[in-house]
Design a protein around this motif. Structure first.
Motif, short mmCIF file in Angstrom:
data_model
loop_
_atom_site.label_atom_id
_atom_site.label_comp_id
_atom_site.label_asym_id
_atom_site.label_seq_id
_atom_site.Cartn_x
_atom_site.Cartn_y
_atom_site.Cartn_z
N GLU A 27 -6.24 8.15 6.18
CA GLU A 27 -6.36 7.29 7.36
C GLU A 27 -5.59 5.98 7.16
OE1 GLU A 27 -10.46 6.20 8.11
OE2 GLU A 27 -9.76 4.31 9.00
N LEU A 28 -5.74 5.37 5.97
CA LEU A 28 -5.06 4.09 5.69
C LEU A 28 -3.55 4.27 5.66
CD1 LEU A 28 -7.49 2.70 2.94
CD2 LEU A 28 -6.93 1.54 5.08
N LEU A 29 -3.10 5.44 5.16
CA LEU A 29 -1.65 5.67 5.02
C LEU A 29 -1.02 6.23 6.29
CD1 LEU A 29 -1.36 7.18 1.40
CD2 LEU A 29 -0.95 4.82 2.15
N SER A 30 -1.83 6.52 7.32
CA SER A 30 -1.31 7.20 8.52
C SER A 30 -0.16 6.48 9.22
CB SER A 30 -2.45 7.50 9.50
OG SER A 30 -3.07 6.28 9.89
N PRO A 31 -0.04 5.11 9.11
CA PRO A 31 1.13 4.47 9.74
C PRO A 31 2.46 4.89 9.11
CG PRO A 31 -0.58 2.84 9.27
CD PRO A 31 -0.98 4.11 8.58
N TRP A 32 2.40 5.49 7.91
CA TRP A 32 3.64 5.87 7.23
C TRP A 32 3.84 7.39 7.37
CZ3 TRP A 32 2.78 2.80 2.02
CH2 TRP A 32 3.01 1.42 2.27
N PRO A 33 4.79 7.82 8.22
CA PRO A 33 5.00 9.26 8.41
C PRO A 33 5.39 9.93 7.09
CG PRO A 33 6.28 7.95 10.00
CD PRO A 33 5.73 7.00 9.00
N GLY A 34 4.79 11.06 6.81
CA GLY A 34 5.14 11.81 5.61
C GLY A 34 4.43 11.35 4.35
N ALA A 35 3.66 10.26 4.44
CA ALA A 35 3.01 9.72 3.25
C ALA A 35 2.01 10.72 2.66
CB ALA A 35 2.31 8.41 3.59
N ARG A 36 1.45 11.56 3.51
CA ARG A 36 0.44 12.53 3.07
C ARG A 36 0.97 13.47 1.98
NH1 ARG A 36 -4.14 15.13 5.63
NH2 ARG A 36 -3.97 13.73 7.39
N GLU A 37 2.27 13.73 2.03
CA GLU A 37 2.87 14.69 1.08
C GLU A 37 3.44 13.99 -0.16
OE1 GLU A 37 3.50 15.13 4.52
OE2 GLU A 37 1.80 16.51 4.34
N GLU A 38 3.50 12.65 -0.14
CA GLU A 38 4.12 11.97 -1.27
C GLU A 38 3.12 11.76 -2.41
OE1 GLU A 38 6.60 8.45 -0.55
OE2 GLU A 38 6.80 9.13 1.52
N PRO A 39 3.60 11.83 -3.65
CA PRO A 39 2.70 11.53 -4.77
C PRO A 39 2.29 10.06 -4.72
CG PRO A 39 4.96 11.79 -5.55
CD PRO A 39 4.96 12.18 -4.10
N ALA A 40 1.05 9.80 -5.12
CA ALA A 40 0.53 8.43 -5.11
C ALA A 40 0.05 8.05 -6.51
CB ALA A 40 -0.60 8.30 -4.11
N LEU A 41 0.24 6.78 -6.84
CA LEU A 41 -0.27 6.25 -8.11
C LEU A 41 -1.21 5.11 -7.75
CD1 LEU A 41 -0.05 6.56 -11.16
CD2 LEU A 41 1.86 4.95 -11.14
N LEU A 42 -2.47 5.21 -8.16
CA LEU A 42 -3.49 4.25 -7.74
C LEU A 42 -4.02 3.47 -8.93
CD1 LEU A 42 -4.05 7.24 -6.18
CD2 LEU A 42 -5.57 5.77 -4.86
N CYS A 43 -4.17 2.17 -8.77
CA CYS A 43 -4.81 1.38 -9.82
C CYS A 43 -5.95 0.55 -9.21
CB CYS A 43 -3.80 0.47 -10.51
SG CYS A 43 -3.26 -0.93 -9.52
N GLY A 44 -6.75 -0.05 -10.09
CA GLY A 44 -7.86 -0.89 -9.63
C GLY A 44 -9.19 -0.19 -9.72
N MET A 45 -10.19 -0.74 -9.05
CA MET A 45 -11.56 -0.24 -9.18
C MET A 45 -11.73 1.17 -8.62
SD MET A 45 -13.23 -2.40 -10.96
CE MET A 45 -15.00 -2.17 -10.69
N VAL A 46 -10.69 1.68 -7.94
CA VAL A 46 -10.72 3.07 -7.49
C VAL A 46 -10.87 4.02 -8.69
CG1 VAL A 46 -8.20 3.37 -7.59
CG2 VAL A 46 -9.56 4.70 -5.92
N GLY A 47 -10.53 3.53 -9.89
CA GLY A 47 -10.67 4.35 -11.09
C GLY A 47 -11.93 4.07 -11.88
N SER A 48 -12.86 3.30 -11.28
CA SER A 48 -14.12 2.99 -11.96
C SER A 48 -15.18 4.04 -11.62
CB SER A 48 -14.62 1.61 -11.54
OG SER A 48 -15.06 1.65 -10.20
N ARG A 49 -16.33 3.89 -12.24
CA ARG A 49 -17.45 4.81 -12.00
C ARG A 49 -17.83 4.84 -10.52
NH1 ARG A 49 -21.25 3.72 -17.00
NH2 ARG A 49 -19.16 3.75 -17.93
#
Lengths: 300, 300
Positions: free
Chosen positions: A46-68
């Motif tokens: 949903e957050l990436l929807s403004p970027w066409p094609g973003a759904r198929e691109e690899p993503a690298l995520l950092c921050g508390m998204v990697g916490s418990r």
């Protein structure tokens, strides 16, 4: 590829070209707080929807998204850590092909544990601009980091919960009722803009009696009419940052302060008042750091 | 006469004979918090109703009942202050014949204000037992006091909001979710009984990095599995008291610790671990102090 810094209270993303350059950037006040365990994939699309094609691109995520409390827990990688060490410890994102979560870092000082999650990426992004040798970095915030980097590696770091303590004092303590209205984070525009009160707080941190004594002094000062209530937030900010800088900034060493201008400006002022030299850097270094990790892993 | 210590969260009263000796005592969990401005007289008569004739006896009240949120504000009397100085500054209780509220004390250290309200009475009550000369007193609590008394006068004092900070950390901070259940005041039976963890906290206070760094270390220690969550309350208590004692207990001086046994015992342990000698005293000295003030004023 998509580079993402997903913290407790905010989401930032950058679309990177093959050379790692930023093609587009977005930010949203949509932190991981309040996202249910199974809802991360949907919220991300949903957050990436403004970027066409973003759904198929690899993503690298950092921050508390990697916490418990995040999408998937990425265990801390130990210091010293280079981009290659972090790249080797990436955690695959469940159900999202070719995407990974960046682990935080851990270290031990005097045998005592410390951790960071998210700041490692900002630090890695800043390294090329610093060049070889040893450098002292300060990343202020809720849990501010003081990191030593050397020749491309994060060697060690210490955390001070200065921002959190500021918020607790501002909103939950016996000081709260005498404080003027304002944001409780100490990061905004309203607090800390009174330079004289801020400087008085920084100076007060050097007096005898210790932090918990100095904190009570704010209350006593208002009760006896020594201190105007509207000067308290800036004084409190200066007092807490003054204690932090005195305890964690080594003398005679240039400090690289990384973050949003309102906050880095305040730390630069405190460092200058205490005779330390500093250089400020913007927090957009996160995108560069994610690109460096992706490069080391061979993503994109 | 009736001697009363009426604080934020509790009410204690003593019926005194003509010689100042305690005839009867009562206590109730009925602090001034939540009592409306016009309701103090009624609440007091209700609380004293078990004592026949108490309604007609003069009463001397100390504690937060004399604050802006209390029955009537009794302005702080400046240090140095003897029983006679405090007696001269008594504030008549509105509408209660022959009854008075004891003012708190104020002082300045390095030009910075400090205040107490209630503890001055406990200190005065202890003075006869200490004898002439200079003495160092510690009255731990939400806002703990370190006072210097000399030849019957409170000369100066410093406050540390150690107890309040403990409660904030225990209930509102990012440490709270990893803490076991317990009372948030750090005064009860559950917290601080783990002697080894308490001692480790006291020792940690002497390491580099400062208090806000040490506080974050508790969180990091739990995240990395170094520290068991059920040891955190005692460790946190030791850390905060360790910082307080290091900053406020002069070396080589006997410290008189005044308060409830659970709390004075903890301070005595920290003082001993840091090489300071101490003597503990019970908090019932408030009745003696009120009797001394009444005597100086010629009441009863």
């Amino acid at each position: 590829m998509i580079a993402i810094d997903w913290g407790l209270s905010s989401f930032r993303a950058w679309r990177l070209g093959a050379d790692g350059a930023v093609i587009a950037a977005m930010a949203a006040p949509r932190g991981i707080r309040g996202i249910g365990p199974g809802d991360f994939a949907g919220v991300l699309e949903e957050l990436l929807s403004p970027w066409p094609g973003a759904r198929e691109e690899p993503a690298l995520l950092c921050g508390m998204v990697g916490s418990r409390q995040g999408w998937a827990e990425a265990p801390y990688a130990p210091c010293p850590a280079r981009a290659e060490d972090i790249a080797a410890a990436l955690m695959p994102v469940p159900g999202r092909q070719g995407s990974f979560i960046v682990p935080g870092l851990s270290c031990r000082n005097d045998g005592v544990a410390d951790v960071m999650r998210g700041e490692e990426t900002q630090i890695l992004g800043l390294l090329p601009a610093l060049g070889p040798g040893a450098h002292m970095l300060c990343l202020p915030g809720t849990h501010g980091k003081w990191a030593v980097v050397e020749d491309g590696a994060v060697v060690s770091f210490r955390t001070a919960m200065t921002g959190e303590l500021y918020g607790l004092m501002r909103t939950h303590s016996t000081l709260a009722p005498v404080m003027p209205e304002g944001d409780g984070e100490g990061k905004g525009e309203g607090d800390g803009e009174d330079d004289a009160a801020f400087a008085a707080g920084v100076a007060r941190a050097g007096d005898a009696g210790g932090l918990t004594h100095h904190l009570f002094g704010l209350r006593a000062g208002v009760l006896l009419g020594d201190v105007a209530a509207d000067r308290l937030p800036a004084f409190l900010s200066g007092l807490l940052i003054g204690h932090e800088v005195r305890a964690l900034a080594p003398e005679g060493r240039l400090v690289h302060v990384v973050g949003a201008p309102a906050l880095t400006g305040r730390y630069a002022r405190a460092l200058a008042l205490l005779g330390r030299q500093s250089v400020a850097h913007g927090e957009e270094t996160a995108a560069l750091g994610l690109a460096a990790i992706a490069h080391a892993r061979g993503i994109a």
